[in-house]
Design a protein around this motif. Sequence first.
Motif, PDB file in Angstrom:
ATOM      1  N   MET A 233      -0.638  -3.685   8.259  1.00 41.71           N
ATOM      2  CA  MET A 233      -1.708  -4.651   8.485  1.00 41.71           C
ATOM      3  C   MET A 233      -3.061  -3.945   8.612  1.00 41.71           C
ATOM      4  O   MET A 233      -4.085  -4.460   8.146  1.00 41.71           O
ATOM      5  CB  MET A 233      -1.406  -5.470   9.740  1.00 41.71           C
TER       6      MET A 233
ATOM      7  N   GLU B 192      -6.578  -4.392   6.209  1.00 41.02           N
ATOM      8  CA  GLU B 192      -7.909  -4.677   6.758  1.00 41.02           C
ATOM      9  C   GLU B 192      -8.908  -3.554   6.491  1.00 41.02           C
ATOM     10  O   GLU B 192     -10.117  -3.776   6.547  1.00 41.02           O
ATOM     11  CB  GLU B 192      -7.794  -4.907   8.273  1.00 41.02           C
TER      12      GLU B 192
ATOM     13  N   LYS C  33      -1.837  -5.984  22.856  1.00 40.14           N
ATOM     14  CA  LYS C  33      -2.746  -6.432  21.804  1.00 40.14           C
ATOM     15  C   LYS C  33      -2.299  -5.946  20.435  1.00 40.14           C
ATOM     16  O   LYS C  33      -2.382  -6.671  19.443  1.00 40.14           O
ATOM     17  CB  LYS C  33      -4.167  -5.955  22.103  1.00 40.14           C
TER      18      LYS C  33
ATOM     19  N   LEU D 273       0.661  -7.966  19.035  1.00 36.86           N
ATOM     20  CA  LEU D 273       0.379  -9.298  18.525  1.00 36.86           C
ATOM     21  C   LEU D 273       0.327  -9.313  17.000  1.00 36.86           C
ATOM     22  O   LEU D 273       0.427 -10.379  16.380  1.00 36.86           O
ATOM     23  CB  LEU D 273      -0.951  -9.801  19.096  1.00 36.86           C
ATOM     24  N   VAL D 274       0.178  -8.139  16.419  1.00 37.28           N
ATOM     25  CA  VAL D 274       0.141  -8.038  14.954  1.00 37.28           C
ATOM     26  C   VAL D 274       1.519  -8.308  14.351  1.00 37.28           C
ATOM     27  O   VAL D 274       1.621  -8.775  13.207  1.00 37.28           O
ATOM     28  CB  VAL D 274      -0.355  -6.634  14.532  1.00 37.28           C
TER      29      VAL D 274
ATOM     30  N   PRO E 156       4.036 -10.601  14.912  1.00 32.57           N
ATOM     31  CA  PRO E 156       4.310 -11.954  14.390  1.00 32.57           C
ATOM     32  C   PRO E 156       3.395 -12.339  13.233  1.00 32.57           C
ATOM     33  O   PRO E 156       3.807 -13.070  12.337  1.00 32.57           O
ATOM     34  CB  PRO E 156       4.088 -12.857  15.616  1.00 32.57           C
ATOM     35  N   LYS E 157       2.162 -11.825  13.223  1.00 32.59           N
ATOM     36  CA  LYS E 157       1.251 -12.094  12.109  1.00 32.59           C
ATOM     37  C   LYS E 157       1.804 -11.507  10.813  1.00 32.59           C
ATOM     38  O   LYS E 157       1.712 -12.115   9.748  1.00 32.59           O
ATOM     39  CB  LYS E 157      -0.129 -11.507  12.405  1.00 32.59           C
ATOM     40  N   PHE E 158       2.383 -10.321  10.925  1.00 35.79           N
ATOM     41  CA  PHE E 158       2.987  -9.670   9.762  1.00 35.79           C
ATOM     42  C   PHE E 158       4.159 -10.496   9.248  1.00 35.79           C
ATOM     43  O   PHE E 158       4.285 -10.746   8.046  1.00 35.79           O
ATOM     44  CB  PHE E 158       3.465  -8.267  10.149  1.00 35.79           C
TER      45      PHE E 158
ATOM     46  N   VAL F  91       4.793 -13.704   9.639  1.00 31.66           N
ATOM     47  CA  VAL F  91       4.318 -14.956   9.037  1.00 31.66           C
ATOM     48  C   VAL F  91       3.724 -14.689   7.654  1.00 31.66           C
ATOM     49  O   VAL F  91       3.966 -15.454   6.702  1.00 31.66           O
ATOM     50  CB  VAL F  91       3.265 -15.623   9.955  1.00 31.66           C
ATOM     51  N   LYS F  92       2.993 -13.610   7.514  1.00 30.75           N
ATOM     52  CA  LYS F  92       2.380 -13.270   6.230  1.00 30.75           C
ATOM     53  C   LYS F  92       3.456 -12.996   5.178  1.00 30.75           C
ATOM     54  O   LYS F  92       3.323 -13.418   4.017  1.00 30.75           O
ATOM     55  CB  LYS F  92       1.480 -12.051   6.393  1.00 30.75           C
TER      56      LYS F  92
ATOM     57  N   ARG G 220       5.002 -16.428   4.233  1.00 30.36           N
ATOM     58  CA  ARG G 220       4.081 -17.283   3.488  1.00 30.36           C
ATOM     59  C   ARG G 220       3.773 -16.741   2.097  1.00 30.36           C
ATOM     60  O   ARG G 220       3.531 -17.494   1.164  1.00 30.36           O
ATOM     61  CB  ARG G 220       2.778 -17.436   4.270  1.00 30.36           C
TER      62      ARG G 220
END
Length: 266
Positions: free
Chosen positions: A61, A65, A240, A243-244, A246-248, A250-251, A254
């Motif tokens: 991730m 970015e 902190k 938290l990345v 679950p974002k990974f 989901v990405k 999706r």
Amino acid sequence: METNVSTVRSSAAAAEPFSTVPIFGVEFSKMGMNETVRYLTDVIERRQPTQVITANPIMVMSALENPAYMNMMQQADLIVPDGAGVVWAAGYVGEPVAERVPGFDLMHRLLREGESRGWSAYLLGTTQEVIEEAARNLQAKFPGIRIAGVRDGFFGASEDEEVVAAIRAAAPDMLFVARSADKQEPWLARYKHELGVPLLMGVGGSFDIIAGKLKRAPVVFQKLRLEWFYRLLQQPSRYKRMLVLPKFAVKVMREKENVTKRTPKP
């Protein structure tokens, strides 16, 4: 040569090529632990500077970015799937890796291999107290390995030249570095050829565990792929970063069709 989305990657450092799968532009090796150790043993014996990155979803991730970080990752010689999330993602898109290859275990396997081959290692990172204790414990566990030198990881860019010169003078076979994720890999990439070390590898918090400052997750956590959660329990300040994760996930779900899409390398 390409098979589906996998590719076979070769390096001047080793005789045998290896298969990879890209996860959002980051090429992960499909090799298991034993095959990885054999590959890197050949690398070290050939003395060809080779950077190994033990990567996880947080690093993927970060690469998405930060173009400079992505460029550094794409230039690495070998990226192994350290994070459980990477193993899951590869399987989810139908291009599974052989297994998770934890950096902590890979370092220990290489040290064990090096005992019979007369290899030496340089340890760089964390505090001076911790790195010295880690060196003592590793020397006791692997008496056949020569610890070529140790140094803490708290130095700035103005001291880089001095640190590189010290490592080069020590001429180790392996360099293990434990600094923050945003520093250790880019630093190794920048000075890979100047250092002249066959194996260069970031090991994160491994020295803290080896020195006894932190405990490694019990086997049950490792088997359940919850090592990250155990570490969070020991270091709540890491929440902190976590938290990345679950974002990974989901990405990946999706964008399943684009996960393994290759991006042009610089």
